[in-house]
Design a protein around this motif. Sequence first.
Motif, PDB file in Angstrom:
ATOM      1  N   SER A   1      34.194  35.659  44.168  1.00 17.76           N
ATOM      2  CA  SER A   1      35.194  36.581  44.711  1.00 17.76           C
ATOM      3  C   SER A   1      35.511  37.618  43.645  1.00 17.76           C
ATOM      4  O   SER A   1      35.487  37.334  42.444  1.00 17.76           O
ATOM      5  N   PHE A   2      35.811  38.824  44.105  1.00 22.52           N
ATOM      6  CA  PHE A   2      36.059  39.940  43.204  1.00 22.52           C
ATOM      7  C   PHE A   2      37.531  40.333  43.219  1.00 22.52           C
ATOM      8  O   PHE A   2      38.202  40.255  44.256  1.00 22.52           O
ATOM      9  N   VAL A   3      37.993  40.780  42.070  1.00 18.53           N
ATOM     10  CA  VAL A   3      39.316  41.384  41.934  1.00 18.53           C
ATOM     11  C   VAL A   3      39.096  42.860  41.628  1.00 18.53           C
ATOM     12  O   VAL A   3      38.432  43.202  40.649  1.00 18.53           O
ATOM     13  N   GLY A   4      39.626  43.731  42.480  1.00 13.85           N
ATOM     14  CA  GLY A   4      39.454  45.166  42.269  1.00 13.85           C
ATOM     15  C   GLY A   4      40.360  45.702  41.183  1.00 13.85           C
ATOM     16  O   GLY A   4      41.311  45.036  40.747  1.00 13.85           O
ATOM     17  N   THR A   5      40.078  46.913  40.743  1.00 13.20           N
ATOM     18  CA  THR A   5      40.867  47.508  39.656  1.00 13.20           C
ATOM     19  C   THR A   5      42.328  47.657  40.028  1.00 13.20           C
ATOM     20  O   THR A   5      43.205  47.571  39.166  1.00 13.20           O
ATOM     21  N   GLU A   6      42.604  47.868  41.331  1.00 12.03           N
ATOM     22  CA  GLU A   6      43.998  48.066  41.736  1.00 12.03           C
ATOM     23  C   GLU A   6      44.789  46.761  41.701  1.00 12.03           C
ATOM     24  O   GLU A   6      46.030  46.772  41.656  1.00 12.03           O
ATOM     25  N   ASP A   7      44.092  45.616  41.718  1.00 12.42           N
ATOM     26  CA  ASP A   7      44.770  44.316  41.713  1.00 12.42           C
ATOM     27  C   ASP A   7      44.707  43.619  40.360  1.00 12.42           C
ATOM     28  O   ASP A   7      45.450  42.656  40.128  1.00 12.42           O
ATOM     29  N   ALA A   8      43.825  44.060  39.486  1.00 12.94           N
ATOM     30  CA  ALA A   8      43.678  43.406  38.182  1.00 12.94           C
ATOM     31  C   ALA A   8      44.921  43.622  37.334  1.00 12.94           C
ATOM     32  O   ALA A   8      45.480  44.712  37.287  1.00 12.94           O
TER      33      ALA A   8
ATOM     34  N   ILE B   1      48.502  31.587  26.931  1.00 15.17           N
ATOM     35  CA  ILE B   1      47.173  31.809  27.502  1.00 15.17           C
ATOM     36  C   ILE B   1      46.575  30.451  27.852  1.00 15.17           C
ATOM     37  O   ILE B   1      46.446  29.592  26.986  1.00 15.17           O
ATOM     38  N   PRO B   2      46.209  30.220  29.100  1.00 18.76           N
ATOM     39  CA  PRO B   2      45.596  28.932  29.450  1.00 18.76           C
ATOM     40  C   PRO B   2      44.275  28.748  28.712  1.00 18.76           C
ATOM     41  O   PRO B   2      43.623  29.718  28.334  1.00 18.76           O
ATOM     42  N   PRO B   3      43.852  27.516  28.509  1.00 13.09           N
ATOM     43  CA  PRO B   3      42.548  27.279  27.881  1.00 13.09           C
ATOM     44  C   PRO B   3      41.424  27.900  28.700  1.00 13.09           C
ATOM     45  O   PRO B   3      41.413  27.803  29.930  1.00 13.09           O
ATOM     46  N   ILE B   4      40.490  28.537  28.024  1.00 12.59           N
ATOM     47  CA  ILE B   4      39.344  29.111  28.716  1.00 12.59           C
ATOM     48  C   ILE B   4      38.562  28.024  29.447  1.00 12.59           C
ATOM     49  O   ILE B   4      37.940  28.278  30.490  1.00 12.59           O
ATOM     50  N   GLN B   5      38.626  26.792  28.939  1.00  8.72           N
ATOM     51  CA  GLN B   5      37.913  25.691  29.582  1.00  8.72           C
ATOM     52  C   GLN B   5      38.394  25.453  31.015  1.00  8.72           C
ATOM     53  O   GLN B   5      37.707  24.810  31.807  1.00  8.72           O
ATOM     54  N   GLY B   6      39.576  25.950  31.363  1.00  8.24           N
ATOM     55  CA  GLY B   6      40.115  25.679  32.676  1.00  8.24           C
ATOM     56  C   GLY B   6      40.056  26.830  33.656  1.00  8.24           C
ATOM     57  O   GLY B   6      40.604  26.738  34.756  1.00  8.24           O
ATOM     58  N   LEU B   7      39.381  27.939  33.291  1.00  9.17           N
ATOM     59  CA  LEU B   7      39.385  29.080  34.212  1.00  9.17           C
ATOM     60  C   LEU B   7      38.429  28.859  35.382  1.00  9.17           C
ATOM     61  O   LEU B   7      37.559  27.996  35.355  1.00  9.17           O
ATOM     62  N   ASN B   8      38.616  29.665  36.410  1.00  3.91           N
ATOM     63  CA  ASN B   8      37.746  29.627  37.584  1.00  3.91           C
ATOM     64  C   ASN B   8      36.551  30.549  37.320  1.00  3.91           C
ATOM     65  O   ASN B   8      36.699  31.767  37.269  1.00  3.91           O
ATOM     66  N   HIS B   9      35.376  29.966  37.168  1.00  2.00           N
ATOM     67  CA  HIS B   9      34.186  30.734  36.814  1.00  2.00           C
ATOM     68  C   HIS B   9      33.694  31.637  37.946  1.00  2.00           C
ATOM     69  O   HIS B   9      32.793  32.452  37.725  1.00  2.00           O
ATOM     70  N   SER B  10      34.260  31.501  39.130  1.00  2.85           N
ATOM     71  CA  SER B  10      33.745  32.231  40.293  1.00  2.85           C
ATOM     72  C   SER B  10      34.504  33.512  40.602  1.00  2.85           C
ATOM     73  O   SER B  10      34.168  34.212  41.552  1.00  2.85           O
ATOM     74  N   ARG B  11      35.540  33.827  39.832  1.00  2.00           N
ATOM     75  CA  ARG B  11      36.346  35.013  40.112  1.00  2.00           C
ATOM     76  C   ARG B  11      36.118  36.059  39.027  1.00  2.00           C
ATOM     77  O   ARG B  11      36.232  35.767  37.831  1.00  2.00           O
ATOM     78  N   PHE B  12      35.791  37.298  39.459  1.00  2.00           N
ATOM     79  CA  PHE B  12      35.382  38.345  38.525  1.00  2.00           C
ATOM     80  C   PHE B  12      36.082  39.664  38.844  1.00  2.00           C
ATOM     81  O   PHE B  12      36.458  39.940  39.980  1.00  2.00           O
ATOM     82  N   ILE B  13      36.166  40.478  37.838  1.00  2.00           N
ATOM     83  CA  ILE B  13      36.630  41.856  38.015  1.00  2.00           C
ATOM     84  C   ILE B  13      35.502  42.691  38.627  1.00  2.00           C
ATOM     85  O   ILE B  13      34.318  42.436  38.368  1.00  2.00           O
ATOM     86  N   LEU B  14      35.877  43.664  39.439  1.00  2.00           N
ATOM     87  CA  LEU B  14      34.912  44.632  39.965  1.00  2.00           C
ATOM     88  C   LEU B  14      35.406  46.021  39.607  1.00  2.00           C
ATOM     89  O   LEU B  14      36.234  46.608  40.301  1.00  2.00           O
TER      90      LEU B  14
END
Length: 460
Positions: free
Chosen positions: A233-240, A317-330
Amino acid sequence: MAGRESRAELISYNINNTEICASAARISTTQGDAVEIFEKAKGNEKNEGLIKKVLASGHKSIIEHMVFTIALRNVSVFVEQFFIEYRLASFTVKSRRYVDFGGSGYHIPKELKGEDRSLYCEYMDSLFETYKTMLDGGIPKEDARFLLPYSFNSNFYCTLNARELIHVLEDIRNGRGQRVPELQVLADQIVEQLKRMCPCIIAEMEALSISGDSFVNPVGAFKENVRFQDFISFVGTEDAGAVNMLNKPSDPLKLLEASWQAQHPGRDRAGLSVIDQILHSSRPRELEQLSYTFLISDITLSGITHMVRHRMQSVIIPPIQGLNHSRFILPDTIKGDERLFEIYKSTLEASNCMVKEMARNDVLKKYSYYYALSGNVMDVMTTINGRELKHLIQLRACNRAQWEIRNISISMLKLLREAFPQLFDCFGPSCYVSGGCPEGGLSCGKMDEVVERFAANRIV
């Protein structure tokens, strides 16, 4: 792409540091001025023993006079993120906005062999290949960098005092870095150098390790349960980097007036408002009495590195080990190019599938923090005082700032202006605050337009 060895080298430390720390240990109980005490410490065989004795009694501040600069060479950017979260240190990092990292290389855990190593490298190489494709297609480096995995090699300088260095080493040995082999190797390198340079502080570090003062962070739980979705899933610039204000002073003007009077007892304000007096002061300590807490949602890992460079804040800042690898900036630059967007999307879909495959592998899933991408998003929380907010917004609301952190700082300013317009209507980029642009030849050339926009409160 071949991995390179991670190195931490102590390239500088202050001269006479043992004598200075020993002098600090003596000054409160010894006759004579500061220079006389220091001169007597030179060549004194009791210096190291005195330092160890004072440290053992709990007076740790004396070793804050011992300062080191460490060059971290070809370490993973995960290591960089680990280090730069320490507030009592100074960092200078190679910029991913201006430098091409296509040939930087990436960290390969030594444990990985055979098929495990091949799958790991396939994942990394595909991301670097698409990064280069984006650059070749005219995508700015600051947007192409979102594809860089957190294994890629970083180089930076870190300067800190001995007390904070011991804190870092303790956190690596027994805290949030305890299950990261790369960090353990770097800690070994630093300790070996410290043994030669300043043996008196090694005992302090070892004593802390034995004392039970350290905490155990359940970092393993994150590494054993790699988070991902079956789809990206993508996060657009307006929502980031969406910003919400969680806490603010109930009566900020009253706080400013009281703090101004405390700093200037009996002084008349000569007809000026307390806000005018403070904003025209060369030492606006009163602003530090105003604290605001923000939740920043869906900020990229790259955006976090911009945020944490502001040292005077309390950031979670949460640990990087716990992030959702499927969500990205677009980013808009990629979204607006149909061909490059398809390449970007297909690469991320493939990488998501590979993360899923690596999560089923007992060896590979331990290194999930390296699979994080600079464009992955997470939520952070921070509490910042008014003086640091003024500094942050002056730098980050500027047209020259990277677009994500600029949008975040402007969103913060909008909320601040709603909460306390008498003060925060005066905040904005440097050209708005001071009437001049500090960027010189790098200026955006739109100062009048920017000043008018912030003055008219049209900060959208």
